[in-house]
Design an enzyme around this catalytic site. Structure first.
Site, short mmCIF file in Angstrom:
data_model
loop_
_atom_site.label_atom_id
_atom_site.label_comp_id
_atom_site.label_asym_id
_atom_site.label_seq_id
_atom_site.Cartn_x
_atom_site.Cartn_y
_atom_site.Cartn_z
N LYS A 107 -73.32 23.59 -2.47
CA LYS A 107 -71.98 23.95 -2.92
C LYS A 107 -71.00 23.57 -1.82
O LYS A 107 -71.38 23.51 -0.64
CB LYS A 107 -71.90 25.45 -3.20
CG LYS A 107 -70.77 25.85 -4.12
CD LYS A 107 -71.11 25.60 -5.58
CE LYS A 107 -69.92 25.85 -6.49
NZ LYS A 107 -70.31 25.83 -7.91
N ASP B 43 -65.58 22.88 -9.80
CA ASP B 43 -65.74 24.33 -9.91
C ASP B 43 -64.31 24.87 -9.99
O ASP B 43 -63.39 24.13 -10.37
CB ASP B 43 -66.52 24.90 -8.70
CG ASP B 43 -66.93 26.37 -8.88
OD1 ASP B 43 -67.93 26.62 -9.56
OD2 ASP B 43 -66.25 27.27 -8.35
N THR C 107 -70.53 23.99 -19.65
CA THR C 107 -70.82 25.31 -19.10
C THR C 107 -70.52 26.38 -20.15
O THR C 107 -71.34 27.28 -20.39
CB THR C 107 -70.01 25.56 -17.82
OG1 THR C 107 -70.24 24.47 -16.93
CG2 THR C 107 -70.42 26.85 -17.14
#
Ligand code: NDP
Length: 447
Positions: free
Chosen positions: A127, A167, A211
């Site tokens: 990440k 994100d 998602t």
């Protein structure tokens, strides 16, 4: 905590990573599930597989300097935590939000290891991000920031090394600027180095929707094992970003009614069901705040500034904004108001107290690292298309996503049953994800 060895590992993590609260929370949740695994597989403890998983393979922190539209110099901090590459190249999104610090990136990277393992695809966990906030900045400023960020990050990336995606705060616009700068520096058109790309330049159909759609497929399966469906259910979805919008879209396609969504300033309540075209226009096209939805609606939609969205009665709750947005009290309110299923589009949106409330009340609880894995799974499908220089249809790609999500649900459900905790998706997801990574690490020797 079931096992003393796990308690000790947790204490060591806290001591070695001081003040990284969210990282401690994510580690604790996984370790709390692993007691039964160590009882069956003591060799994993001897070879210190858990201690090794809790230590990132590499952590990169860098300075990002850029110039705003007035010519003033701005300084931000960039991060990339390459957590675990046992199953494939590092993979995980970039978050641009003022709350970002090392503890947030490490919690997200840690979750990503197990999530990616659950997809069954060849991807490791990572990440990254920055404390830069794209909100309130012009397109030119965002471009200059992204170019400066990538000028440092590019040396750590590659389609076989590390493949970021979006994100919070990183959508199609940011991925475009980041890819453009990578391509310019590397002097190669390496499509597979980033995912979430535009459809005209290596992106995949369904990535944008993945998602949210995937989380709804997971919720649908959780209800199916209880002989129930989403049809006719009243739902609340927090957030109004990428995940929230496509969660709402799929819920509506499956016959559910979504009555509320939110941003960090407040929520909108629309008794007749959220008007998705209007929401997309306000959030995706014009990038406005959520109150603009109620202003434009004109037909009874209500904006509640600073309101708590979890006080709205619903049968299905899908937190899709950020970490720790449902605490113990919110969870108790949801249960009291008749909520029967909670399925997480966001990462770690429920606090440990909230999770306990849901589990005690026998609410179907789908944790983020299983339920929101559709995004990264479709990123892996994007990488497959890039590698074969192919592009698939929407229908085919969505069918692949649906199959992957059903398989993740089945794996979590069956693993929970195997370890004596039927219906406990937390235990099932943590154990199944952990074992895949642990077995690969064990095969590699001491690396
Ligand atoms: P976006 O930036 O598109 O949207 C985030 C939404 O959540 C915005 O409406 C934002 O409101 C709201 N939000 C963010 N922070 C807060 C906060 N502190 N309090 C209240 N609301 C907040 O991000 P995504 O939709 O991509 O991500 C949402 C969640 O889903 C995150 O937890 C992310 O990690 C997770 N996720 C995303 C994936 C993806 O593919 N994009 C994949 C898997 C998980 P505001 O505009 O006011 O900040």
């Amino acid at each position: 905590m079931i096992d003393e060895r796990l308690e000790q590992i947790y204490q060591d993590v806290v001591q070695r990573n001081p003040a990284e609260r969210e990282f401690h929370q994510a580690v604790r949740e996984v370790l709390d599930s692993l007691g039964p695994v160590l009882a069956k597989r003591p060799e994993l403890a001897e070879r210190k597989i858990i201690e090794r998983i809790c230590e990132p393979e590499r952590q990169i922190i860098f300075r990002v300097v850029w110039q705003d539209d007035c010519g003033a110099v701005r300084v931000n901090r960039g991060f990339r935590v390459q957590f675990n590459s046992a199953l494939g190249p590092y993979k995980g999104g970039l978050r641009f939000h003022p709350s970002v610090y090392l503890g947030i990136i490490k919690f997200l990277g840690f979750e990503q290891i197990f999530k990616n393992a659950l997809t069954g695809m060849p991807i490791g966990g990572a990440k990254g991000g920055s404390d830069f906030d794209p909100k309130g900045h012009s397109d030119d400023e965002v471009m200059r920031f992204c170019q400066s960020f990538m000028t440092e990050l590019y040396r750590h990336l590659g389609e076989y090394r590390d493949v970021p995606a979006g994100d919070i705060g990183v959508g199609g616009r940011e991925i475009g600027y980041l890819f453009g700068q990578y391509k310019r520096i590397a002097n190669e058109y390496e499509s597979g180095v980033l995912t979430g790309k535009g459809l005209g330049w290596g992106g995949s159909l369904v990535r944008k929707e993945a998602t949210g759609y995937g989380a709804v497929f997971f919720a649908d399966d959780m209800l199916k094992v209880r002989n129930d469906t989403l049809e006719g259910k009243t739902c609340v979805v927090s957030g109004a970003g990428n995940v929230a919008i496509y969660t709402i879209e799929k819920l509506q396609q499956l016959g559910a009614k979504v009555v509320a969504c939110s941003d960090s300033n407040g929520y909108v309540y629309d008794e007749c069901g959220i008007d998705l075209d209007l929401l997309k226009q306000v959030k995706e096209v014009e990038r406005l705040r959520i109150d603009a939805y109620a202003e434009r609606h004109g037909n009874g939609a209500r904006y509640v500034p600073a309101g708590n969205i979890w006080e709205i009665p619903c049968q299905v709750a899908m937190p899709s904004a950020t970490q720790n947005e449902i605490n113990g009290r919110d969870a108790a309110t949801l249960v009291k108001n008749g909520c029967i299923a909670v399925c997480e589009g966001a990462n770690m949106p429920t606090t440990p107290e909230g999770i306990r409330v849901f589990q005690d009340a026998k609410v179907a609880y789908g944790l983020g690292k299983a339920a929101n894995a559709g995004g990264v799974a479709t990123s892996a499908l994007e990488m497959q298309q890039n590698a074969s220089r192919d592009s698939w249809t929407f229908e085919y790609t969505e069918a692949r996503l649906a199959t992957i999500m059903r398989e993740i649900h089945r794996t979590c459900y069956e693993t929970a049953g195997e370890y004596g905790a039927p219906g406990n998706y937390v235990l099932g997801a943590n154990i199944a994800g952990f074992l895949r990574v642990a077995d690969a690490m064990d095969a590699f020797g001491l690396v």
